[in-house]
Design a protein around this motif. Structure first.
Motif, PDB file in Angstrom:
ATOM      1  N   LEU A  34     -14.684  41.378 -35.870  1.00 42.28           N
ATOM      2  CA  LEU A  34     -15.307  41.015 -34.749  1.00 42.28           C
ATOM      3  C   LEU A  34     -16.391  41.758 -34.434  1.00 42.28           C
ATOM      4  O   LEU A  34     -16.425  43.076 -34.447  1.00 42.28           O
ATOM      5  CB  LEU A  34     -14.276  40.838 -33.686  1.00 42.28           C
ATOM      6  N   HIS A  35     -17.661  41.227 -33.858  1.00 46.68           N
ATOM      7  CA  HIS A  35     -18.762  41.938 -33.282  1.00 46.68           C
ATOM      8  C   HIS A  35     -19.018  41.598 -31.811  1.00 46.68           C
ATOM      9  O   HIS A  35     -18.978  40.441 -31.774  1.00 46.68           O
ATOM     10  CB  HIS A  35     -19.786  41.940 -34.402  1.00 46.68           C
ATOM     11  N   ALA A  36     -19.525  42.534 -30.971  1.00 46.03           N
ATOM     12  CA  ALA A  36     -19.955  42.309 -29.840  1.00 46.03           C
ATOM     13  C   ALA A  36     -20.940  43.353 -29.341  1.00 46.03           C
ATOM     14  O   ALA A  36     -20.903  44.555 -30.119  1.00 46.03           O
ATOM     15  CB  ALA A  36     -18.986  42.256 -28.839  1.00 46.03           C
ATOM     16  N   GLN A  48     -17.453  37.783 -28.413  1.00 43.54           N
ATOM     17  CA  GLN A  48     -17.441  38.144 -29.853  1.00 43.54           C
ATOM     18  C   GLN A  48     -17.780  37.288 -31.209  1.00 43.54           C
ATOM     19  O   GLN A  48     -17.813  35.990 -30.699  1.00 43.54           O
ATOM     20  CB  GLN A  48     -15.975  38.536 -29.956  1.00 43.54           C
ATOM     21  N   GLN A  49     -17.832  37.630 -32.141  1.00 46.31           N
ATOM     22  CA  GLN A  49     -18.348  36.938 -33.158  1.00 46.31           C
ATOM     23  C   GLN A  49     -17.629  37.377 -34.512  1.00 46.31           C
ATOM     24  O   GLN A  49     -17.699  38.465 -34.746  1.00 46.31           O
ATOM     25  CB  GLN A  49     -19.960  36.722 -33.345  1.00 46.31           C
ATOM     26  N   ASN A  50     -17.346  36.374 -35.335  1.00 43.21           N
ATOM     27  CA  ASN A  50     -16.542  36.677 -36.853  1.00 43.21           C
ATOM     28  C   ASN A  50     -17.705  36.885 -37.656  1.00 43.21           C
ATOM     29  O   ASN A  50     -18.433  36.123 -38.137  1.00 43.21           O
ATOM     30  CB  ASN A  50     -15.575  35.768 -36.983  1.00 43.21           C
TER      31      ASN A  50
END
Length: 283
Positions: A34-36, A48-50
């Motif tokens: 996950l990224h934010a 958040q995005q995968n």
């Protein structure tokens, strides 16, 4: 685990972490990366995005790195779709040219030599010229666990073998990369001892430092060129270790060593420098 990139003026703070699967074994192959990001002046992170794409079996820690141009690289190791096992694992990267707003599709960095130690974390660094460096532990055979350096730019990657470690298990290790005055300094574990070296166009011969049973090195360097390497002594699976540190001068010679208190289970140190050149170790 969080990997924040220090905020640069007018640019976002980037964070990645391994997502959980709710304890469901059948979902472990599809754990998310996950990224934010926290935009300048914002009070909360973006949703958040995968970033896993079609890769599977996320395990050891990923790494995020950025430069002053707002270019961001997220690096992790995982198996390609419909493949399993350490021997098939690859190091993957996704690039962003807009400060983490959008990312390219996952691309492998070691397709010519697959095999990555599953639960060992890697470390990445993105230079001001967009050269990406990645330090990772290979698993080219069940008992071949040496460290490698990937250097990648403009879609072309070079692999350099840094050492060899013949052990038929995953040593659950981590590594560090830090920009020095002239080149990157790397630190990692080999057979229970910390190894460090400069990663120039031709990586220098690494040197072993410190005491035995050491793991999880972290790096900091002051304006004098002195380097602190903090590590954990005697840690293991569900076993706490004790803090240790070594200080190197600008020529790489050990000038000071010390031991600290016991660290929490599953924990290791972090370190930074003060403006006066002194070091701080967080634990």
């Amino acid at each position: 685990q969080l990997y924040p990139v220090p905020e640069r003026r007018g640019m976002a703070t980037q964070v990645i972490w391994n997502g959980n699967t709710g304890g469901k074994k059948e979902m472990m192959m599809h754990a998310p990366l996950l990224h934010a990001r926290l935009l300048p002046g914002a009070k909360e992170f973006t949703p958040q995005q995968n970033l896993m794409g079609e890769t599977t079996a996320l395990d050891g820690g990923a790494s995020i790195t950025a430069n002053e141009k707002g270019h961001v690289s997220v690096v992790w190791h995982a198996a390609p779709a419909r493949e399993t096992g350490e021997s098939s694992r690859l190091v993957w990267v996704r690039y962003s040219a807009d400060d983490g707003g959008t990312f390219s599709a996952p691309a492998s960095l070691n397709a010519t030599q697959p095999g990555v130690c599953a639960c060992c974390s890697l470390r990445a660094h993105l230079g001001s010229d967009d050269t990406l460096s990645v330090l990772y532990r290979a698993a080219t055979a069940p008992n071949a666990r040496g460290m490698y350096l990937i250097t990648s730019k403009a879609g072309r990657s070079t692999l350099s073998k840094l050492d060899d470690w013949r052990v038929a298990m995953c040593p659950m290790s981590s590594a560090s990369l830090m920009q020095g005055a002239q080149s990157l300094r790397a630190a990692w574990e080999n057979d229970g001892q910390i190894v460090t070296g400069l990663m120039g166009a031709t990586p220098a011969t690494p040197q072993k430092i410190g005491t035995k049973s050491a793991k999880h090195p972290v790096l900091a360097q002051n304006t004098k060129g002195d380097t602190l390497i903090a590590s954990v002594i005697g840690s293991g699976w569900s076993k706490a270790g004790r803090l240790h540190w070594d200080t190197l001068d600008a020529q790489g010679r050990v000038t000071d060593s010390g031991d600290g208190e016991k660290l929490p289970v599953w924990s290791y140190a972090a370190t930074y420098t003060r403006p006066d050149g002194s070091f701080v170790i967080l634990h």
